[in-house]
Design a protein around this motif. Structure first.
Motif, mmCIF file in Angstrom:
data_model
loop_
_atom_site.group_PDB
_atom_site.id
_atom_site.type_symbol
_atom_site.label_atom_id
_atom_site.label_comp_id
_atom_site.label_asym_id
_atom_site.label_seq_id
_atom_site.Cartn_x
_atom_site.Cartn_y
_atom_site.Cartn_z
ATOM 1 N N SER A 1 -8.456 6.558 -3.512
ATOM 2 C CA SER A 1 -8.978 6.199 -2.425
ATOM 3 C C SER A 1 -8.538 7.001 -1.237
ATOM 4 N N SER A 2 -8.983 7.128 -0.009
ATOM 5 C CA SER A 2 -8.506 7.810 1.148
ATOM 6 C C SER A 2 -7.128 7.238 1.152
ATOM 7 N N GLN A 3 -6.600 6.240 1.143
ATOM 8 C CA GLN A 3 -5.473 5.834 1.504
ATOM 9 C C GLN A 3 -4.333 6.269 0.295
ATOM 10 N N GLU A 4 -4.866 6.436 -0.876
ATOM 11 C CA GLU A 4 -4.037 6.930 -1.930
ATOM 12 C C GLU A 4 -4.062 8.335 -1.810
#
Length: 149
Positions: free
Chosen positions: A129-132
Motif C-alpha cells: 500500500s502507499s503507507q507500506e
C-alpha cells in the motif's frame, strides 16, 4: 548481563538474521529477473569489476578477486566464449592483454538492470500500500545507514 540486555541482544540478532535472509531472497529474485542465472558468482564479479574499474589484465583481476591466476584464466575463457569480454594488447606493454567488456555485454547488463528495476517497481506497486511504500522508504534509509563506510 541483565535479562533486559539479553532480550535486546536476541532482538538485534533476530533483526540481523531477518535482514540477511530477506536480502538473500531479494538478490536471488532480482538475479532471476535480470537473466544472469547462467553466470557463476566469479564471472559476475569479474564483469562488475571491469564495468566499475575499466580494462584490466587477468593477473590484476585475479589479485582484485583474491583468486589464483589459473582460476581467473578459466573464468575469463568462459566470459570470452560467451562474448562478454574481449582482450586487446596493452598500449603501454604489448606483452600484456587488457580485458574489457564487449558492447554486447554492456547492452545485456543494461537490459538486465532495466528488467530487475521494472520487476521490483511493479512488485512494490502491486504488493504494498502507499503507507507500506512509505515505510519501505524509511527502512531503506536505515539500511543505507547500516552499510555506509
Amino acid at each position: 548481563m541483565s535479562a533486559e540486555e539479553t532480550q535486546e541482544d536476541l532482538r538485534i540478532a533476530a533483526l540481523a538474521q531477518g535482514i540477511r535472509g530477506v536480502s538473500g531472497k531479494l538478490k536471488r529474485r532480482l538475479r532471476e529477473q535480470g537473466g544472469v542465472g547462467d553466470l557463476t558468482p566469479s564471472q559476475i564479479a569479474v564483469l562488475l569489476r571491469l564495468e566499475k574499474d575499466g580494462p584490466a589484465t587477468t593477473s590484476e583481476l585475479a589479485r582484485a578477486e583474491a583468486m589464483r591466476p589459473q582460476s581467473m584464466g578459466t573464468v575469463i575463457v568462459a566470459l570470452e566464449s560467451a562474448g562478454l569480454v574481449h582482450g586487446a594488447p596493452d598500449p603501454t606493454d604489448g606483452r600484456k592483454t587488457l580485458l574489457s567488456l564487449t558492447d554486447a555485454c554492456r547492452q545485456w547488463a543494461s537490459e538486465g538492470r532495466a528488467a530487475r528495476q521494472d520487476w521490483l517497481a511493479r512488485t512494490i506497486r502491486a504488493r504494498l500500500s502507499s503507507q507500506e511504500q512509505d515505510q519501505l522508504a524509511t527502512a531503506l534509509t536505515l539500511l543505507q545507514r547500516l552499510v555506509e563506510d
